[in-house]
Each structure stands twice: as structure tokens, then as C-alpha cells.
Design a protein around this motif. Sequence first.
Motif: not given
Length: 271
Positions: A187-200
Motif C-alpha cells: 500500500g501507500l508508503t514512503d520509499p525510505a520507510y519501506d527500504l528501512a523495513d526491507h534491510v531490517e
Amino acid sequence: MQSQTHDLRFTDTEVRKRFLSWADGEADREWRCLRVIAEQAPGIAPRPLRQETADGHPVVVMERLAGEPLGGTPLTAAQTASLGRTLRRLYDIPHEHITAAGIGERRFGPSTLPPALSHWLDEPHDLSPCQDPAQVRAAIDATREWLARPDALLATRLVALGIADLNPANILWDGRTCRLVDFEDGGLTDPAYDLADHVEHLAGRLTGVFDPAALSAAVGLSEDERERMDAYRPLWAAFWLVMLLPGNGGFRRNPAGTTEAQAAHLLTLIR
């Protein structure tokens, strides 16, 4: 093949994803995300074929993509570059098309994860099964204090479409291109937020699948966005600490000492 939320059935050309519940709207999120991707960024995710109901459960039928799931070893330079291009195409889908498709904020998005974490961390926890209860307690207390700081949380930006769950197993690699599967939480997000999720994501971090600096560069994050990504990483490290607490599935599924290692990692991010 079955997960906690769905089971999968494969043919040569199709994947049938049968969800176990209607309650959280996973099937609708998946369908809407796949439809807008097929229209605006075709080729980076499965084409949605049809929606069905089977034995009272929602089903999303999508094309079967070529490739093997990644995970277990660090991405090569070619894989990182391809994943960056794929995520960039996802993030570049125009906002108006996302909202027109009825897609709202991703599950555990930037506006909902912080209060959820505060609630979870405020609950009583029996840490006696941990190898080092004092270390885990210190991480919980430090995170609660960090979340209460006025400068800890960023203003929410819901500007792009995100997959939300970039477990490395949700990246298919065919030798040339990375494609994405599993948009049930998207869903809607901030790319920086999603990438933080991905790398963690624990499945990737423990085996060093993602290089945070290399992946953010491959996606094309600006300096400001990279700073936002770093600021969001403690939220996701805290999420995984909660998942690894006694009584939760992560504690049972992972080797002894994983909770303590996560606590130590989290403390390096918030201090």
C-alpha cells in the motif's frame, strides 16, 4: 505450500493464492496492488488474472513468474542493481493511480507502526526464557524511551506504492531480473520507510542479504531520503525484537540467542 496467512497452489502458468481469512483485507490489497502495477509498471510483479472464492476463502489467481527466490546469501552487484531498478519502477507509479485504485496505507505503515510498537512494548513480558533477560529488558526500556522522544518520529509521507514485505523469498531472480511477489500487505508508503523495513527484515539481515547503502543507491534515494531511511530503521529493528520475544512465533522459530542479538542490534541504532 502454506504460510500463516495463505496457501499456494501452482500450475505451469498460474499461482492460486488462497487466503485463510477475510478479516485483514489481504486478498483485496494484493489484488488492487497487482492491478495497478500491471497497468503502470508491467513486468515487475505477477499479472493478476482473476479473483475467486474457494470454500469460503478469498483467492487471488496470478501468473506464475520465472525465477528462483533469493535469500540466504548476500545479493550480487547485478542482483542489487536489478532490485533497485524494480523498486524504483514501483515507487514511480503515479500517486493518483494508486489512490484511484482504492489502495490505502500499507500494513504497519509509518502512521500505524509507532503506536503499535508502543502498545506492544508496554505490555508485560516474561523474559525468563531468554538467555539474557537483562539485555532484552534494557533494549525494551531504551526503545520505549526513544519512542517517547519528540524528535524520534518523522512526519508521515504516503507518496508511493510499497510491497511492505521484502522477505528475500519474495524476490524472484531469473538470472537477469528481480521481480516481486506477495503484495498482501502492500500500500501507500514512503520509499525510505519501506527500504528501512526491507534491510531490517530478519530473514535478510541475519544472512546479510541486503547491503543498505548499496540498495538505497540502486533505488536512487536522495541524500534526504537516505537520512529518512536511517531514521526509520530503529522502528523495524524494534518490530523484530517484539516478534522475537518469548510467547511470539519468532522466539520459537529462531535459534536461542537470536533475541539477544536483535536487542544488541537495536541498541546500536537508537544510541
